[in-house]
Scaffold this motif. Structure first.
Motif, PDB file in Angstrom:
ATOM      1  N   SER A 657      16.102 -30.965 -20.496  1.00  0.00           N
ATOM      2  CA  SER A 657      14.158 -31.335 -20.050  1.00  0.00           C
ATOM      3  C   SER A 657      13.281 -31.830 -20.988  1.00  0.00           C
ATOM      4  N   PHE A 658      13.509 -32.068 -22.219  1.00  0.00           N
ATOM      5  CA  PHE A 658      13.144 -31.694 -23.389  1.00  0.00           C
ATOM      6  C   PHE A 658      13.202 -33.677 -22.987  1.00  0.00           C
ATOM      7  N   TRP A 659      13.893 -34.550 -22.910  1.00  0.00           N
ATOM      8  CA  TRP A 659      13.823 -35.665 -22.699  1.00  0.00           C
ATOM      9  C   TRP A 659      13.638 -35.711 -21.349  1.00  0.00           C
ATOM     10  N   SER A 660      13.617 -35.479 -20.377  1.00  0.00           N
ATOM     11  CA  SER A 660      12.610 -35.879 -19.119  1.00  0.00           C
ATOM     12  C   SER A 660      11.722 -35.228 -18.214  1.00  0.00           C
ATOM     13  N   SER A 661      11.113 -34.202 -18.608  1.00  0.00           N
ATOM     14  CA  SER A 661       9.980 -33.252 -17.946  1.00  0.00           C
ATOM     15  C   SER A 661       9.009 -33.799 -18.301  1.00  0.00           C
ATOM     16  N   GLN A 662       8.270 -33.779 -17.660  1.00  0.00           N
ATOM     17  CA  GLN A 662       6.449 -34.210 -17.735  1.00  0.00           C
ATOM     18  C   GLN A 662       6.046 -33.041 -19.051  1.00  0.00           C
ATOM     19  N   ALA A 663       6.454 -32.066 -18.562  1.00  0.00           N
ATOM     20  CA  ALA A 663       5.927 -31.500 -19.579  1.00  0.00           C
ATOM     21  C   ALA A 663       6.127 -31.625 -21.195  1.00  0.00           C
ATOM     22  N   TYR A 664       6.402 -31.676 -21.381  1.00  0.00           N
ATOM     23  CA  TYR A 664       7.122 -32.414 -22.906  1.00  0.00           C
ATOM     24  C   TYR A 664       6.983 -33.997 -23.873  1.00  0.00           C
ATOM     25  N   GLU A 665       6.293 -35.060 -22.373  1.00  0.00           N
ATOM     26  CA  GLU A 665       5.652 -36.219 -22.368  1.00  0.00           C
ATOM     27  C   GLU A 665       4.858 -36.720 -23.973  1.00  0.00           C
ATOM     28  N   PRO A 666       3.491 -35.165 -24.376  1.00  0.00           N
ATOM     29  CA  PRO A 666       3.100 -35.745 -25.491  1.00  0.00           C
ATOM     30  C   PRO A 666       3.968 -35.747 -26.785  1.00  0.00           C
ATOM     31  N   LEU A 667       5.545 -34.912 -26.866  1.00  0.00           N
ATOM     32  CA  LEU A 667       6.034 -34.730 -27.804  1.00  0.00           C
ATOM     33  C   LEU A 667       6.772 -35.893 -27.580  1.00  0.00           C
ATOM     34  N   ARG A 668       7.521 -36.557 -26.574  1.00  0.00           N
ATOM     35  CA  ARG A 668       8.293 -38.114 -26.247  1.00  0.00           C
ATOM     36  C   ARG A 668       7.106 -38.956 -27.394  1.00  0.00           C
ATOM     37  N   ASP A 669       6.049 -38.969 -26.848  1.00  0.00           N
ATOM     38  CA  ASP A 669       5.157 -39.888 -27.073  1.00  0.00           C
ATOM     39  C   ASP A 669       5.264 -39.604 -28.868  1.00  0.00           C
ATOM     40  N   PHE A 670       5.083 -38.889 -29.222  1.00  0.00           N
ATOM     41  CA  PHE A 670       4.776 -38.742 -30.408  1.00  0.00           C
ATOM     42  C   PHE A 670       6.071 -39.337 -31.918  1.00  0.00           C
ATOM     43  N   LEU A 671       7.618 -39.257 -30.561  1.00  0.00           N
ATOM     44  CA  LEU A 671       8.262 -39.629 -31.512  1.00  0.00           C
ATOM     45  C   LEU A 671       8.668 -41.132 -31.179  1.00  0.00           C
ATOM     46  N   ALA A 672       8.596 -41.066 -30.033  1.00  0.00           N
ATOM     47  CA  ALA A 672       8.629 -43.368 -29.893  1.00  0.00           C
ATOM     48  C   ALA A 672       7.436 -43.560 -30.532  1.00  0.00           C
ATOM     49  N   ARG A 673       5.963 -43.118 -30.972  1.00  0.00           N
ATOM     50  CA  ARG A 673       5.485 -43.876 -31.764  1.00  0.00           C
ATOM     51  C   ARG A 673       5.768 -43.616 -33.702  1.00  0.00           C
ATOM     52  N   GLU A 674       6.078 -42.591 -33.603  1.00  0.00           N
ATOM     53  CA  GLU A 674       6.732 -42.568 -34.945  1.00  0.00           C
ATOM     54  C   GLU A 674       7.997 -43.553 -35.626  1.00  0.00           C
ATOM     55  N   ALA A 675       7.994 -43.694 -33.930  1.00  0.00           N
ATOM     56  CA  ALA A 675       9.229 -44.408 -34.443  1.00  0.00           C
ATOM     57  C   ALA A 675      10.993 -44.380 -35.268  1.00  0.00           C
ATOM     58  N   LYS A 676      10.900 -42.771 -34.546  1.00  0.00           N
ATOM     59  CA  LYS A 676      12.364 -42.544 -35.208  1.00  0.00           C
ATOM     60  C   LYS A 676      13.684 -42.734 -34.532  1.00  0.00           C
ATOM     61  N   LEU A 677      13.417 -43.237 -33.031  1.00  0.00           N
ATOM     62  CA  LEU A 677      14.259 -42.568 -32.343  1.00  0.00           C
ATOM     63  C   LEU A 677      15.176 -44.398 -32.120  1.00  0.00           C
ATOM     64  N   ARG A 678      15.190 -45.308 -33.052  1.00  0.00           N
ATOM     65  CA  ARG A 678      15.472 -46.719 -33.034  1.00  0.00           C
ATOM     66  C   ARG A 678      16.696 -46.093 -33.305  1.00  0.00           C
ATOM     67  N   ASP A 679      17.848 -48.112 -32.868  1.00  0.00           N
ATOM     68  CA  ASP A 679      19.043 -47.491 -33.680  1.00  0.00           C
ATOM     69  C   ASP A 679      19.729 -47.501 -35.195  1.00  0.00           C
ATOM     70  N   GLU A 680      18.751 -47.967 -36.036  1.00  0.00           N
ATOM     71  CA  GLU A 680      18.673 -47.721 -37.418  1.00  0.00           C
ATOM     72  C   GLU A 680      18.925 -46.267 -37.647  1.00  0.00           C
ATOM     73  N   PRO A 681      19.804 -45.918 -38.411  1.00  0.00           N
ATOM     74  CA  PRO A 681      19.918 -44.669 -38.512  1.00  0.00           C
ATOM     75  C   PRO A 681      19.093 -44.079 -40.231  1.00  0.00           C
ATOM     76  N   LEU A 682      18.176 -42.844 -39.280  1.00  0.00           N
ATOM     77  CA  LEU A 682      17.512 -42.272 -40.040  1.00  0.00           C
ATOM     78  C   LEU A 682      18.497 -41.568 -41.803  1.00  0.00           C
ATOM     79  N   ASP A 683      18.715 -42.152 -42.630  1.00  0.00           N
ATOM     80  CA  ASP A 683      19.704 -41.931 -43.772  1.00  0.00           C
ATOM     81  C   ASP A 683      18.508 -41.150 -44.477  1.00  0.00           C
TER      82      ASP A 683
END
Length: 683
Positions: A657-683
Motif C-alpha cells: 500500500s505504501f507504493w500505491s495508496s493515495q494516503a502515502y503520496e506526500p511521502l512518495r513525492d518526497f522520495l521522488a524529489r530526493e532522487a534516491k530511487l534512481r537506478d544508481e545505487p545509494l552506496d
C-alpha cells in the motif's frame, strides 16, 4: 506533500527587499519555506524567578522596584551604572556596563525587569538586559529563540522575519507524516510544532514541538534508506549462491583454531544472505583482533564452491600483501588460487594477472584501489569484500560492485561504530557484529606518560627486547605533508639508534616504495628488527604476534579510534602486551582521549566516547563518511527516536500500500524529489 513554501521567494515577505534577501541567502535561507524551517539552536530564558530559587552564578530574570538613585562611574572611556533594586524584599545591586542612557529612566519606585548573571555573596546582578513593564515588556516571562546569524541580520531581525513568515504563510504548512504514525507516537500536528519551536509558551510546549520535528527529520532520512532497500537491495536479481554446509564445516574444522560463538553466528548470517535471490549488502564490524578476516575467508570459500570468484579490496599494499599470505595458507589445501593486484605490479605481470582473472584461472584477487581500474574484469564475480571501507570513496566502492552481476557485498570495519551511526551511515546495510575476542588473548595494559619520562620508556623497550619481544614506535603526521611526516620519523629513528645502540631499529614511512615497505615489514615480522619506527602506515591490520609494546609519540595529536587501532597491533600473541601513550598534559582534548584509552580497551565504548568528543561529522575523519547534517536531531541524545524511525520506515516501505495508496503520496513525492530511487545505487 506540497512543496509550495520552498518556491515562495523571500521578497514576498513585507519588508524584505533584494538586499536583505541576499543577506538571508548567505545564511542558507533562499525561500519562505527555508525561513520557516530555520530553527533556533537554543533558547534564552526570560521567565521571572523568585529569589529563593536562585543559585550563585546563574543567568536569571527577576522583577523588582528601583530603590535608590542610580550613580555612574567612568573608566577608560567606558561607563558603569549602579542602582539598588528591591526584589522579593531583598536589596539587590544592579550593574549595567556602557548603558549611560538608562540613568534618567531609573526613577525610584519604578518597576523594572532585569536579566543577568547573579552573584550570591554580594547580592549583585551584572545586567545583560532590562525592561520597564510600564512600557510593555517584550521579553520578560518568555523563552526567546536564539538563531545562527551573521552580517547585518541580528537576533531581533531574524525573530521578526520568522514571526512575519509564520503569520503570513503558517496556514500553508503541510502535514507530511501519515495519520497512523502521528497517532502511534502521540505527535502534535506539523504546523503547530513548527510554530511552537519558534514561539514556545513554556518548556513542555517546546519539548513536544521538538520531539515531533526530530521524529519527522529522522523518519524522512530513514525513509530514503529503507525505500532504497525495498526497491533495490531486495530485488530478486542477485546471485543465488548455493552453500554446502558440509563443505563449510569441513573448511572450518581444518582451521588451526576454534571459532568463537560470535564468529559462528556472523558466518551463519552471511551464508544465509548468500543463498537468497537478492544481493547481500552487509556490514561486518568488530573490535581490533576480533577475527573478521577468518569470517571473510569462510564467505570467500563459499562463493568459490558455488562456482564464482571473490575480490577483497583493502586500503594499503602492506595490508593486501598480508591478506594474500594469510588467505593463501588457508586455501592452499583446496587448490584455490589467490592473487595480489596492486599498483606496484610490473605491466607484464599485471596483464597476465588480468587475463587469468577474466578466464577464471584466479579464484580470489586481493588488492588496493588497483582492483577498480577500467581494464580489470572477472569471469564471474560472486562476492566483493571491502576492508576498512570508510577509507574508500563512495564511487570506488560502487565501481567494484559493478564489475559483477549484482555480486554479494560484505563490508568490514575494525572501527566499531556506535549503534546510532551504524543505523545512520550504513542504514541501507544489514549489520553483523563480532563482540568476542579469540580465546587466550590477554588485555593490553595501557599507560600515559609525559615526554620527560622518555628515559624510562627506553628502559622498557630494552627490557622487552632482552626477553625477545618487539616494539612499534609510532610518530604522528604533524601536518598534511608527507615530507614533514618523513622527517619526523627519520629524526626519531636517529635518536633511538643513538640511545639504543645494541638494538636493531627499523624505519617505515609513507614515501618508501612498496618493495621497501614490504621488505622492512617482512624483516620486522621475522623478528630480525627489535623496534620499528613508523608513521600510521601500520594502523590497520598488520599482524606481528611477537610485538608486545606499542609506543605512540605525541599521542594527544591522534583521534581516539585511531589510538585504539594502533593499540590493536600488539596483544596478538601469547605474551602480555603494553601500550604507552606519550602525551602533552596541557592538551585538554588530548587528556580526555588519554583517560578513555586507560579506562577501557572495549572498542565499542571507545567509539562511543570518540563520538561524544568529536561529534558525528568528524567520527570517520573524512567527508566520505556520508554523515547527514540534521537540523534538530542529535544522534547522541536521540538514538531511541532514530531506532523507532528506522523500524517505522522499514515497516512502511515493505507494504504494497505504501507504493500505491493515495494516503502515502506526500511521502512518495518526497522520495521522488530526493532522487534516491534512481537506478544508481545509494552506496
Amino acid at each position: 506533500m506540497s512543496n509550495h513554501l520552498f518556491q515562495v521567494p523571500l521578497t514576498k515577505l513585507q519588508g524584505v527587499g533584494s538586499r536583505k534577501a541576499e543577506e538571508l541567502h548567505a545564511l542558507g535561507i533562499s525561500s519562505v519555506g527555508d525561513l520557516i524551517e530555520y530553527y533556533p539552536f537554543r533558547y534564552e530564558d526570560y521567565r521571572i524567578r523568585e529569589m529563593h530559587e536562585v543559585k550563585d552564578g546563574e543567568r536569571i530574570t527577576i522583577q523588582g522596584m528601583v530603590a535608590s538613585m542610580p550613580y555612574m562611574q567612568r573608566y577608560g572611556g567606558k561607563t558603569r551604572l549602579i542602582c539598588r533594586v528591591t526584589v522579593d524584599q531583598m536589596l539587590v545591586t544592579a550593574v549595567w556596563f556602557n548603558r549611560a542612557f538608562l540613568k534618567e529612566q531609573l526613577t525610584i519606585g519604578r518597576e523594572i525587569t532585569l536579566t543577568g548573571k547573579w552573584e550570591q555573596r554580594r547580592r549583585h546582578l551584572t545586567v545583560a538586559d532590562s525592561e520597564f513593564p510600564d512600557r510593555g515588556a517584550a521579553k520578560s516571562g518568555t523563552l526567546q529563540p536564539v538563531y545562527s546569524v551573521g552580517g547585518s541580520i541580528t537576533q531581533a531581525a531574524i525573530r521578526k522575519l520568522i514571526d512575519k513568515a509564520l503569520d503570513q504563510f503558517g496556514a500553508y504548512i503541510p502535514e507530511i507524516l501519515p495519520e497512523q504514525l502521528i497517532t502511534r507516537h502521540s505527535l502534535i500536528p506539523r504546523r503547530e510544532a513548527i510554530s511552537r519551536i519558534h514561539r514556545p509558551e513554556n518548556t513542555k510546549s517546546g519539548q513536544e514541538a521538538r520531539r515531533r520535528m526530530v521524529y519527522e527529520e529522522l523518519f524522512l532520512f530513514q525513509l530514503k534508506l529503507q525505500g532504497y532497500r525495498a526497491t533495490h537491495l531486495k530485488k530478486s536479481d542477485g546471485l543465488v549462491q548455493p552453500v554446502n554446509n558440509d563443505e563449510i564445516r569441513g573448511f572450518v574444522g581444518h582451521l588451526p583454531f576454534a571459532l568463537t560463538d560470535s564468529q559462528k553466528q556472523v558466518i551463519n548470517e552471511i551464508l544465509h544472505d548468500m543463498k537468497q535471490p537478492y544481493a547481500m549488502n552487509r556490514l561486518l564490524q568488530g573490535d581490533v583482533g576480533a577475527g573478521k578476516t577468518v569470517v571473510a575467508a569462510v564467505a570467500l570459500y563459499a562463493t568459490i564452491r558455488a562456482g564464482h570468484q571473490g575480490a577483497l579490496m583493502v586500503p594499503t599494499e602492506i595490508l593486501a600483501e598480508q591478506h594474500v599470505r594469510s588467505l593463501g595458507k588457508m586455501f592452499e589445501p583446496y587448490g584455490i588460487q589467490v592473487a595480489l593486484l596492486t599498483g606496484s605490479l610490473t605491466d607484464r605481470k599485471r596483464r597476465d594477472l588480468i587475463a587469468s582473472l577474466q578466464m577464471g584461472l584466479i579464484d580470489i584477487v586481493v588488492g588496493t584501489h588497483a582492483l577498480i581500474q577500467e581494464d580489470v574484469f572477472f569471469r564471474s564475480l560472486g562476492l566483493v569484500v571491502t576492508d576498512e571501507q570508510h577509507r574508500f570513496g563512495v564511487q570506488q566502492r560502487s565501481i567494484l560492485r559493478r564489475k559483477g552481476m549484482n555480486p554479494d557485498v560484505l563490508t568490514m570495519t575494525a572501527t566499531p561504530i556506535p549503534r546510532t551511526l551504524a543505523i545512520t551511515v550504513f542504514g541501507d546495510m544489514d549489520v553483523s557484529t563480532l563482540r568476542e575476542r579469540p580465546k587466550g588473548r590477554k588485555p593490553i595494559k595501557t599507560y600515559t606518560v609525559k615526554h620527560e619520562l622518555m628515559d624510562r620508556v627506553l628502559g622498557f623497550i630494552r627490557k622487552e627486547a632482552q626477553q625477545g619481544r618487539q616494539t612499534f614506535f609510532i610518530c604522528p603526521l604533524i601536518e598534511e605533508s608527507e615530507k614533514l611526516d618523513v622527517q619526523n620519523t627519520i629524526d626519531l629513528h636517529m635518536q633511538l639508534t643513538q640511545a639504543l645502540p645494541e638494538l636493531n631499529i627499523g624505519l617505515l614511512h609513507g614515501r618508501m616504495n612498496a618493495a621497501e615497505k614490504e621488505e622492512t615489514m617482512g624483516v620486522f615480522a621475522e623478528g630480525k628488527t627489535n623496534v620499528l619506527v613508523s608513521t600510521t602506515v601500520i594502523e590497520v591490520g598488520v599482524d606481528v604476534p611477537n610485538a608486545t609494546l606499542m609506543i605512540v609519540m605525541d599521542a594527544d595529536r591522534f583521534g581516539l579510534s585511531q589510538l585504539h587501532q594502533l593499540r590493536g597491533r600488539v596483544g596478538r600473541g601469547e605474551h602480555q602486551s603494553y601500550c604507552i601513550l606519550i602525551a602533552d598534559p596541557k592538551s585538554e582534548n588530548g587528556q580526555e582521549r588519554m583517560r578513555a584509552m586507560t579506562d577501557t580497551d572495549d572498542g565499542f565504548e571507545i567509539s562511543r566516547r570518540d563520538l561524544e568528543i568529536r561529534g558525528p561529522g568528524e567520527f570517520f575523519g573524512t567527508k566520505q563518511s556520508g554523515m547527514p547534517e540534521f537540523r534538530l536531531a542529535n544522534l547522541l541524545n536521540d538514538f531511541e527516536v532514530l531506532e523507532q524511525a528506522r523500524d517505522d520506515a522499514a515497516e512502511l516501505t515493505s507494504t504494497e500500500s505504501f507504493w500505491s495508496s493515495q494516503a502515502y503520496e506526500p511521502l512518495r513525492d518526497f522520495l521522488a524529489r530526493e532522487a534516491k530511487l534512481r537506478d544508481e545505487p545509494l552506496d
